[in-house]
Write an enzyme that holds these catalytic residues in place. Structure first.
Site, mmCIF file in Angstrom:
data_model
loop_
_atom_site.group_PDB
_atom_site.id
_atom_site.type_symbol
_atom_site.label_atom_id
_atom_site.label_comp_id
_atom_site.label_asym_id
_atom_site.label_seq_id
_atom_site.Cartn_x
_atom_site.Cartn_y
_atom_site.Cartn_z
ATOM 1 N N GLU A 151 0.752 -1.028 0.032
ATOM 2 C CA GLU A 151 0.067 -0.123 0.123
ATOM 3 C C GLU A 151 1.002 1.304 -0.035
ATOM 4 O O GLU A 151 0.609 2.281 -0.733
ATOM 5 C CB GLU A 151 -0.987 0.093 1.082
ATOM 6 N N TRP A 182 1.901 2.061 -3.496
ATOM 7 C CA TRP A 182 0.989 2.871 -4.267
ATOM 8 C C TRP A 182 1.188 4.504 -4.170
ATOM 9 O O TRP A 182 1.286 5.132 -5.072
ATOM 10 C CB TRP A 182 -0.447 2.780 -3.638
ATOM 11 N N TRP A 214 -20.467 15.493 -18.123
ATOM 12 C CA TRP A 214 -20.693 15.458 -16.678
ATOM 13 C C TRP A 214 -21.881 16.523 -16.653
ATOM 14 O O TRP A 214 -22.164 17.393 -17.692
ATOM 15 C CB TRP A 214 -19.432 16.386 -16.125
ATOM 16 N N ASN A 232 -9.703 5.277 3.781
ATOM 17 C CA ASN A 232 -9.704 4.806 2.340
ATOM 18 C C ASN A 232 -10.800 3.909 1.558
ATOM 19 O O ASN A 232 -11.274 4.575 0.608
ATOM 20 C CB ASN A 232 -8.474 3.755 2.026
ATOM 21 N N TRP A 256 -15.128 14.794 -11.912
ATOM 22 C CA TRP A 256 -14.001 14.098 -10.714
ATOM 23 C C TRP A 256 -13.033 15.377 -10.185
ATOM 24 O O TRP A 256 -12.943 15.375 -9.000
ATOM 25 C CB TRP A 256 -13.168 13.023 -11.074
ATOM 26 N N TRP A 296 -8.108 9.993 -7.704
ATOM 27 C CA TRP A 296 -9.536 10.687 -8.272
ATOM 28 C C TRP A 296 -9.836 9.972 -9.590
ATOM 29 O O TRP A 296 -10.755 9.627 -10.062
ATOM 30 C CB TRP A 296 -9.801 12.214 -7.996
HETATM 31 P P1 FAD Z 1 -2.517 2.981 5.176
HETATM 32 O O1 FAD Z 1 -3.371 2.072 4.602
HETATM 33 O O2 FAD Z 1 -2.074 2.941 6.609
HETATM 34 O O3 FAD Z 1 -1.402 3.120 4.188
HETATM 35 C C1 FAD Z 1 0.177 3.466 4.242
HETATM 36 C C2 FAD Z 1 0.188 4.644 3.372
HETATM 37 O O4 FAD Z 1 0.527 4.171 2.041
HETATM 38 C C3 FAD Z 1 -0.610 5.864 3.464
HETATM 39 O O5 FAD Z 1 -0.329 6.761 4.354
HETATM 40 C C4 FAD Z 1 -0.312 6.431 2.059
HETATM 41 O O6 FAD Z 1 0.974 7.160 1.876
HETATM 42 C C5 FAD Z 1 -0.008 5.069 1.107
HETATM 43 N N1 FAD Z 1 -1.267 4.532 0.715
HETATM 44 C C6 FAD Z 1 -2.144 3.686 1.122
HETATM 45 N N2 FAD Z 1 -3.191 3.388 0.099
HETATM 46 C C7 FAD Z 1 -2.975 4.335 -0.853
HETATM 47 C C8 FAD Z 1 -3.492 4.721 -2.230
HETATM 48 N N3 FAD Z 1 -4.498 4.002 -2.358
HETATM 49 N N4 FAD Z 1 -2.924 5.476 -2.908
HETATM 50 C C9 FAD Z 1 -1.774 6.082 -2.497
HETATM 51 N N5 FAD Z 1 -1.280 5.955 -1.375
HETATM 52 C C10 FAD Z 1 -1.499 4.988 -0.727
HETATM 53 N N6 FAD Z 1 -3.864 9.778 -0.189
HETATM 54 C C11 FAD Z 1 -2.965 10.617 0.318
HETATM 55 O O7 FAD Z 1 -1.846 10.418 1.119
HETATM 56 N N7 FAD Z 1 -3.515 12.149 0.148
HETATM 57 C C12 FAD Z 1 -4.508 12.221 -0.822
HETATM 58 O O8 FAD Z 1 -4.698 13.260 -1.080
HETATM 59 C C13 FAD Z 1 -5.343 10.973 -0.947
HETATM 60 N N8 FAD Z 1 -6.726 11.322 -1.913
HETATM 61 C C14 FAD Z 1 -7.166 10.328 -2.001
HETATM 62 C C15 FAD Z 1 -8.529 10.474 -2.898
HETATM 63 C C16 FAD Z 1 -9.536 9.320 -3.269
HETATM 64 C C17 FAD Z 1 -10.806 9.662 -3.875
HETATM 65 C C18 FAD Z 1 -9.125 7.949 -2.559
HETATM 66 C C19 FAD Z 1 -9.910 6.800 -3.240
HETATM 67 C C20 FAD Z 1 -7.788 7.743 -2.140
HETATM 68 C C21 FAD Z 1 -7.024 8.976 -1.697
HETATM 69 N N9 FAD Z 1 -5.810 8.716 -0.993
HETATM 70 C C22 FAD Z 1 -4.955 9.654 -0.763
HETATM 71 C C23 FAD Z 1 -5.408 7.384 -0.777
HETATM 72 C C24 FAD Z 1 -5.587 6.654 0.445
HETATM 73 O O9 FAD Z 1 -6.993 6.833 0.693
HETATM 74 C C25 FAD Z 1 -5.006 7.138 1.775
HETATM 75 O O10 FAD Z 1 -3.665 7.380 1.325
HETATM 76 C C26 FAD Z 1 -4.990 6.516 3.215
HETATM 77 O O11 FAD Z 1 -6.359 6.480 3.413
HETATM 78 C C27 FAD Z 1 -4.353 7.119 4.068
HETATM 79 O O12 FAD Z 1 -4.589 6.287 5.185
HETATM 80 P P2 FAD Z 1 -3.480 5.502 6.083
HETATM 81 O O13 FAD Z 1 -2.217 6.455 6.304
HETATM 82 O O14 FAD Z 1 -4.220 5.155 7.435
HETATM 83 O O15 FAD Z 1 -3.320 4.328 5.025
#
Ligand code: FAD
Length: 479
Positions: A279, A282, A310, A345, A363, A386
């Site tokens: 993750e 990503w 849209w 997420n 979006w 997005w």
């Molecule tokens: P954990 O699950 O603990 O993951 C650890 C780290 O991995 C996160 O802190 C993040 O840096 C990275 N990560 C995890 N999942 C993703 C993912 N799908 N994409 C990219 N990196 C990921 N994340 C942001 O950091 N900033 C944003 O502006 C952002 N906008 C988002 C918008 C949408 C519409 C969606 C669907 C997701 C977005 N995310 C964004 C990705 C993701 O939702 C968050 O990184 C995550 O929820 C952060 O929570 P956590 O630190 O507990 O994640």
């Protein structure tokens, strides 16, 4: 050793630990001047929630530097002008920074580097914020990765570029005098009238110490539940490291190494550690997309989506932003975002799908709202995510995969506790009906004190009809 100082220009790396630019400055033996420039002239200046975080993060970094006898120099204005001015004012012989990856920002940095080098200043730049830089991993045909799974495989095999983290300094050489610094409070980064960030303080500790504590707690107590529980918004099964990573209060390499250390010690299973690191990857993948597509935040990667029909719907957009759509899981998510500056997420995917495919709004409307309200707003992650939900990005969810907000709620918030926490109007609703209160019998609604249309909205649209409309729109642009 020379008296001419080394500047460290801090941007998305507000930390002392594992900071390659700071480490390089210290290695020169010259006095070190750490600088942060608040540049609102650049594309994608921080939104309101990020400004709240930035204030506290800078305050924390300033205190950490004070403890080492150093000081954080703050200036506000155009970095392209202020950096050369500071170099001249301090007679700096070196300047160091960790790289950023949006082409507009790269252009600024490139020009600065070349002008300063021409003036005889030693300029060095580093990778402080990614596991691998976007040009390092290439597909068999020499291009960049557009699909996550092979990207992750390649990253795992290549391993992070730096073999080891840089140690946190115990001492920083200081100049005889520091240049003038702005006062942080004069930057007015915090909201006042009204102070909408009160709820933020209850759950977040911006700064390096807070980031470290979150990683430690997550690896000690939570990671075992991550793989199977990370989709449950009613549980605290994810790391919540995202704002700390966005502001660079902790490096991804630190997280990578700490997780691997736990795996090697047998404290956590390989599959738990691997899932978490995938993750984290990503994030690198999003930066890889941003670097290779400079218009990622604005333009769909799949060009046919530029012609998607849209809608405009100011009332619908407002209802979504305020968490008043009448779909409880959507409303809970949008209110979690407003109250805490963060959203789980799984729920980000649900609310994004609702905006794009149920309301049929562009979006970018959602991307902009998230940019302003998320404490972890991150240019690459936000834009890539997005586009992923909209189906127009790289390796995106297919457009026809449209989340049903009721079944998503029932599956991922089965007891309704997430909804109860953020939508108190529905607190007394039984789990069976909490995700679709309009289908609940009158006596259930009466008992729970819910008056649809009064205490909680009726659904603003019919999901089945909206789904059909979205698919018709997709048929028009499908190649
Ligand atoms: P954990 O699950 O603990 O993951 C650890 C780290 O991995 C996160 O802190 C993040 O840096 C990275 N990560 C995890 N999942 C993703 C993912 N799908 N994409 C990219 N990196 C990921 N994340 C942001 O950091 N900033 C944003 O502006 C952002 N906008 C988002 C918008 C949408 C519409 C969606 C669907 C997701 C977005 N995310 C964004 C990705 C993701 O939702 C968050 O990184 C995550 O929820 C952060 O929570 P956590 O630190 O507990 O994640």
């Amino acid at each position: 050793m020379t008296d001419r100082p080394a500047l460290v220009w801090l941007r998305h790396d507000l930390r002392l630990d594992d900071n390659p630019a700071l480490a390089a400055a210290r290695k020169t033996g010259a006095p070190v001047i750490p600088v942060f420039i608040m540049d609102e002239s650049i594309d994608h200046a921080p939104g309101a929630a990020s400004r709240w975080w930035l204030h506290h993060s800078l305050a924390s970094l300033g205190e950490d530097l004070d403890m080492l006898g150093s000081k954080l120099v703050l200036r506000r204005g155009e970095a392209a002008k202020l950096i050369p001015a500071l170099v001249e004012e301090t007679k700096a012989a070196h300047i160091f920074w960790n790289r950023r990856y949006h082409q507009a920002h790269i252009e600024i940095d490139k020009t600065l580097k070349s002008d300063l080098c021409d003036d005889g200043v030693n300029v060095e730049t580093f990778n402080g914020n990614l596991l691998r830089e976007p040009w390092e991993l290439k597909t068999g045909s020499g291009g960049y990765y557009k699909v996550f799974t092979p990207f992750w495989k390649a990253l795992k095999q290549a391993k992070p570029a730096r073999a080891d983290t840089e140690a946190k300094p115990r001492k920083i050489e200081t100049p005889k005098s520091f240049p003038r610094s702005d006062k942080l409070k004069d930057w007015d980064l915090l909201p006042t009238k009204p102070d909408w960030a009160k709820g933020f303080e209850e759950i977040w500790t911006p700064g390096e110490t807070g980031a470290r504590a979150r990683l430690r707690d997550f690896l000690n107590d939570v990671i075992d539940d991550y793989k199977n529980g990370r989709d449950r918004p009613d549980k605290d099964y994810t790391s919540r490291l995202s704002p700390h990573l966005s502001f660079g209060e902790i490096s991804p390499l630190t997280i990578w190494q700490a997780t691997h250390a736990k795996m090697s010690d047998g404290d956590i299973s390989d599959s738990a550690g691997d899932k978490f690191l995938s993750e984290l990857a990503w994030r690198d993948f999003s930066y890889n997309l941003l670097f290779h597509n400079k218009e990622l935040p604005e333009k769909p990667l799949r060009e046919e989506f530029a012609n998607y029909p849209w809608r405009t719907d100011k009332k619908g957009l407002k209802a979504w932003q305020k968490g008043l759509t009448g779909y409880p899981i959507v409303d809970a998510g949008m209110r979690q975002l407003w109250r805490t500056g963060w959203m789980h997420n799984r729920v980000r995917m649900i609310v994004a799908s609702f905006l794009i495919k149920d309301l049929l709004l562009h979006w970018r409307k959602g991307e902009d709202w998230f940019w302003d309200t998320l404490v972890d707003a991150d240019l690459a992650n936000n834009a890539a995510s997005w586009q992923w939900v909209a189906g127009c990005g790289a390796d995106a969810a297919p457009y026809f995969r449209i989340f049903n907000p009721v079944t998503q709620g029932e599956k991922f918030d089965p007891d309704g506790n997430y909804v109860r926490e953020f939508v108190p109007e529905l607190k007394e609703m039984p789990a069976k009906h909490i995700h679709a209160p309009w289908k609940a019998p009158d006596d259930v609604l009466d008992k729970a004190g819910v008056k649809l249309g009064k205490s909680y909205p009726e659904p603003i649209l019919d999901h089945a009809a909206a789904r059909k409309r979205a698919l018709e729109g997709y048929d028009k642009i499908k190649k």
